[in-house]
Design a protein around this motif. Structure first.
Motif: not given
Length: 468
Positions: A341-347, A360-371, A444-446
């Protein structure tokens, strides 16, 4: 004689004075006696008053329950009527299609709010409370009731299913689907309802408004029409289709709801498995998920299947570890969700109407996190759906399900070990698949992520009986 008359007059005057004094005293003492009597009654019958008050409160609660029941019955009868007049139900019960199922959308909205507020868990008295060693299976449900029946049937055969909590998340309220879900007796169940569905918002956003731009027109044509979202086409120049955007909205709402808004599981830290109404689950899926978690503790996300109808007969299943997520049987826990949820914008701002590509976009581009994701190549989750949003096939054809069940007889269940390989990192497409260019969808998503507890929002609404 004159003296006697004077004495008589004095006596009469004295009597009149005494009468006045007696009258006044009597009035005052009547008031005193009345107060004393009230105090005596309150003192002697305090318990009776308490019981009467409790009885009144109980009657008020019963009235609320009766009203809710009557509303549900009213929805049922309207639904039955409209199934004949406004909806087309294909023989075989594979799904509900057609226009809105209820002519009173406001009433349906109230029912959905009530059910989401109550958060009822069924069979809790039989199977006991949830604990962190249990598993939650979250199922996204639309209208394909025949596929849902197969999914439920497959889950019923799983070893350890009695410790599972099944949560069904619906974007369509239908009595046949409700009856199917509520007939489950092999584990605990809960139902939640997507409150922004097209069934409730029939002709306004987030449904398809008549003032919205048709999906397949140019921007110049949209500006000339002066339609609502003329300035917000997707990256391919197309305008939003509510049927497509609802799936992503529903997926995002249910995951936010389950992790952050359900009172019964707010302290649950175990795994949640995400499946859909058209997934067939192999009976050792709980065992395999635990084996994967034990074998690959460095992974944050686990996928129980890949998109293939091939059933492997290998004794030792294969796990591929990579940064790529297969959307079949995804599982992770609350700590991973807190990272996501720290990378909600990417979703929410990614121009793709598919929730899985957005994840996929959320997990690939979330700064400081590797999933890191562990994906089971010998699937324990199979995709049954050959019809729906991405397929134009006839939903009545169930032959592929019969064939799948036959092939699963060759699958080696409950293996002792698995083979693990590190897979090459896959790259995301340069751009998404579109369908998500409207700023209203972004907001609405946010809003769903930032929304506070649904109980806090509507609690006061149900402290008094709802009026018709």
């Amino acid at each position: 004689m004159h003296q006697t008359a004077d004495e008589l007059n004095h006596l009469i005057l004295l009597c009149r004075v005494m009468k006045r004094i007696a009258t006044r005293c009597l009035r005052r003492w009547t008031l005193v006696y009345g107060v004393i009597l009230i105090i005596f009654i309150i003192t002697q019958y305090h318990k009776s008053w308490s019981k009467l008050l409790d009885l009144h409160i109980g009657m008020q609660k019963s009235k609320n329950i009766i009203e809710c029941t009557l509303e549900t019955q009213e929805l049922f009868y309207r639904n039955q009527k409209l199934k004949i007049t406004n909806c087309s139900i294909i023989d075989g019960g594979e799904g509900i299609t057609g226009g809105p199922s209820f002519d009173n959308v406001r009433l349906l909205k109230r029912i959905v709010e009530r059910l989401n507020y109550e958060q009822t868990i069924r069979n809790l008295d039989v199977y006991g409370p949830l604990n962190n060693n249990s598993l939650i299976v979250l199922i996204q449900v639309h209208t394909r009731i025949n596929y849902l029946a197969e999914t439920i049937s497959s889950l019923s055969q799983a070893r350890g299913i009695e410790d599972v909590l099944l949560i069904f998340s619906h974007d369509y309220y239908d009595m046949r689907i409700n009856d199917l879900v509520r007939s489950i007796n092999f584990c605990k169940t809960m139902q939640i309802y997507f409150p922004y569905s097209m069934q409730i918002y029939t002709d306004v956003f987030p449904g398809q408004s008549p003032h919205d731009c048709p999906p397949k027109i140019t921007r110049a044509e949209a500006i000339e029409m002066n339609c609502t979202n003329a300035m917000f086409p997707d990256l391919y120049g197309n305008y939003r289709n509510a049927t497509a955007t609802q799936v992503k909205h529903h997926w995002w709402w249910k995951i936010n709801t389950v992790f952050d808004r359900l009172t019964a599981i707010r302290y649950y830290t175990g795994s949640i498995l995400f499946i859909e109404e058209d997934h067939y689950i192999v009976k050792d899926f709980i065992y395999m998920l635990r084996l994967m978690q034990k074998t690959c503790p460095q992974s944050k996300i686990f996928s129980l299947g890949i998109h293939s109808d091939y059933v492997s007969s290998r004794k030792s299943p294969q796990i591929h570890v990579s940064n790529w997520i297969s959307n079949l049987g995804i599982s992770f826990n609350r700590s991973v969700w807190n990272e996501l949820i720290q990378c909600t914008n990417q979703f929410c701002y990614y121009d793709d109407y598919n929730w899985d590509w957005s994840l996929q976009k959320m997990t690939k581009t979330c700064p400081g996190h590797t999933f890191w994701t562990s994906t089971l190549q010998n699937s324990r989750v199979y995709h049954l759906g050959k019809c729906g949003m991405h397929h134009a096939n006839n939903c009545t054809d169930m032959s592929h399900i019969v064939k799948l069940k036959q092939n699963l007889n060759t699958l080696k269940l409950y293996p002792e070990t698995v083979d693990v390989t590190l897979e090459n990192t896959k790259q995301m497409p340069i751009s998404g698949f579109g369908g998500w260019g409207d700023t209203r969808d972004h907001k609405l998503c946010m809003h769903m992520m930032n929304h506070y507890d649904v109980k806090t929002q509507i609690q006061n609404r149900f402290t008094k009986p709802l009026k018709r």
